[in-house]
Design an enzyme around this catalytic site. Structure first.
Site, short mmCIF file in Angstrom:
data_model
loop_
_atom_site.label_atom_id
_atom_site.label_comp_id
_atom_site.label_asym_id
_atom_site.label_seq_id
_atom_site.Cartn_x
_atom_site.Cartn_y
_atom_site.Cartn_z
N SER A 1 0.82 -1.20 0.00
CA SER A 1 0.00 0.00 0.00
C SER A 1 0.85 1.25 0.00
O SER A 1 1.92 1.28 0.60
CB SER A 1 -0.88 0.00 1.26
OG SER A 1 -1.61 1.20 1.36
N HIS B 1 -5.96 -0.12 7.85
CA HIS B 1 -5.50 -1.51 7.94
C HIS B 1 -5.32 -1.96 9.39
O HIS B 1 -5.67 -3.09 9.75
CB HIS B 1 -4.20 -1.69 7.16
CG HIS B 1 -4.37 -1.58 5.68
ND1 HIS B 1 -5.13 -2.48 4.96
CD2 HIS B 1 -3.91 -0.68 4.79
CE1 HIS B 1 -5.13 -2.13 3.68
NE2 HIS B 1 -4.40 -1.04 3.55
#
Length: 527
Positions: A348, A465
């Site tokens: 990411s 996350h």
């Protein structure tokens, strides 16, 4: 080229039909005024004609607003059995025909005039506080009297009812309409847009209430998980191309690769919005955790799926601005993990790292100049707010390597001058890449693990996350060398890992204590 490919090719670059497209530009009235003024030198007859036309147009706009307002009132005030699709349709179509300014006016009216009745709430609270609690000495013999308790139940029931705002009726009735749920997300997107202009308490309360309703109506039990493949309709695939928010899909070959062998794409759908995912996630099956996004996007040919040891999801995109703050991603990730049933890493970007770093470098460099402390470490120690975020060896390496690309009295000033230009010339110099790698990787680890806001990770992607049960596994140098990657995160990307056996534990410790789980390889940068 087959018909599906042609359809996607022609339509994917066009914005999908959206009810908000009916909105008129807020500047249209200003434009009309300018056009009217431009004819000021014409004859008085023409001037009068334009004034009349402008007056008619203004009156039509006002009349349109009043019609929609009356339509909204009808939806709220009519008996439940009288509110059919025709009444709801009239309001939906009317709202979508309004300019943004009139939508703003209507939503403020809804928030203020259809709120709860506070006078009634106060009166009921007063009645309730005037009652003696059950079982008190005031009751004869301490025996609970059913008649006495019924008074409590009645007031409590009335109080619960009076604490519901009147606009709840509008939301619930719209939700019964076939297009109602989609329309409610559009209304909330408009509310959020208005709130960016200023924090209006009544509108904030309206948003909070609508968000709660949408969260309930979009519970995981009401959503359908669907694996999106190349065999799906072109109308669905074009939405995947359009809404992909992390790594744009460049062409049909790219799209087909992301839906082909060694790749997965899953989306959450709702029956009220059947041909459009609310959120979707893209997954790559790999032998090892990828270090760069190029490995994922351009892995050609992909490995045999039987050889995969990890499933990496590299993109998650929401399609509805009106669902901001409703964490559908949490449930989607967990569902996908149960389907794949192996460790799920995620590579990411962290889009605000450079924003944080450049701000930090600028403020510290300015402070250093203001206090003239660049010459003496003894002077630096006396400043409460001064912090040299570079280690001595990192500073020396930057000063030695900067050459003609950047100048400055300190390592921080040199780094600021190197990283600020949008040309990213530093990324083409092996010498500078070598000098920048250690400080940028270390500062990246600090940003992810130590920089907090209200006890949680400062970075919004990291926070997403971590609250869903991931751990920070690895930081990857020069993993995304695209213009966007260099601008947002100096080309660095992060691997988050979801391990099924740890997800609940990690999510709970982060939620309750703000604890961020990470690997030793990441921790060592800041130890």
């Amino acid at each position: 080229m087959n018909k599906k490919a042609l359809a996607i090719l022609m339509r994917a670059r066009m914005k999908p039909n959206h009810l908000t497209n009916f909105a008129l530009s807020p500047i249209s009235n200003e434009l009309n005024q300018i056009l009217s003024n431009s004819h000021g030198n014409r004859s008085s007859e023409n001037g009068e004609h334009h004034a009349m036309e402008h007056g008619k147009e203004k009156l039509n706009h006002q009349r349109s607003f009043e019609v929609v307002r009356e339509s909204m009132h009808s939806v709220i005030s009519m008996n439940k059995t009288e509110v059919g699709d025709s009444v709801l349709n009239e309001f939906l179509e009317g709202y979508c025909s309004l300019s943004f300014e009139n939508r703003r006016k209507l939503l403020l009216t809804l928030a203020k005039e259809y709120d709860l009745n506070r006078a009634q709430v106060r009166e009921l609270i007063k009645q309730y506080l005037g009652l003696q609690p059950p079982g008190s000495e005031a009751q004869s013999g301490g025996v609970e009297d059913e008649g006495f308790l019924s008074t409590f139940y009645r007031i409590e029931r009335n109080l619960r009812h009076s604490l519901k705002p009147v606009y709840e009726t509008l939301f619930e009735r719209l939700n019964t309409h076939p297009e109602g749920l989609k329309f409610l997300t559009i209304i909330r997107a408009d509310i959020l847009s208005i709130l960016t202009e200023g924090n209006i308490a009544s509108l904030r309360a309206l948003d909070s209430y609508l968000k709660e309703k949408l969260t309930t109506w979009l519970s995981p039990a009401a959503l359908e998980l669907h694996q999106i493949t190349w065999d799906d309709p072109a109308s669905l695939l074009e939405k995947i191309v359009f809404y992909e928010a992390v790594h744009p899909i460049s062409n049909l070959i790219d799209l087909k690769r992301r839906l082909g062998v060694g790749r997965r794409c899953f989306g959450y759908f709702h029956s009220a919005i059947p041909r459009e995912p609310l959120i979707f996630i893209e997954v790559a099956l790999l032998k090892n955790i990828a270090e760069t996004i190029q490995e994922v996007l351009w892995d050609n040919p992909p490995i045999a799926e039987s050889e995969a040891t990890c499933a990496l999801f590299y993109s998650i995109s929401s399609t509805q601005p009106g669902l901001a703050g409703i964490n559908l991603g949490k449930f989607l990730i967990k569902r996908v993990i149960t389907l794949v049933k192996i460790d799920m890493p995620h590579i990411s970007p962290y889009p605000r790292f450079m924003q944080w770093l450049l701000s930090k470098l600028a403020s510290q460099s300015k402070l250093a100049k203001a206090e003239d402390i660049s010459r003496s470490s003894a002077d630096r120690s006396r400043l409460t707010f001064y912090e040299n975020i570079l280690e001595p060896e990192e500073e020396r390496a930057l000063i030695d390597s900067s050459g003609d690309l950047a100048s400055g009295k300190s390592g921080m000033e040199i780094m600021l001058n190197l990283l600020t230009p949008t040309t990213h010339e530093w990324s083409n110099s092996d010498k500078l890449l070598s000098a920048l790698k250690l400080p940028l990787m270390r500062l990246c680890a600090r940003y992810l693990l130590q920089e907090k806001k209200r006890g949680k990770a400062l970075d919004s992607v990291a926070n997403f996350h971590l609250q869903n049960g991931a751990m920070v596994q690895r930081i990857n140098w020069m993993a995304d060398q695209s213009e966007k990657g260099l601008k947002q995160s100096a080309g660095i990307m992060v691997n988050y890992v979801y391990r099924p056996e740890n997800i609940e534990e990690y999510a709970q410790s982060y939620f309750s204590k703000g604890h961020i789980h990470s690997s030793y390889d990441v921790k060592r940068y800041i130890q």
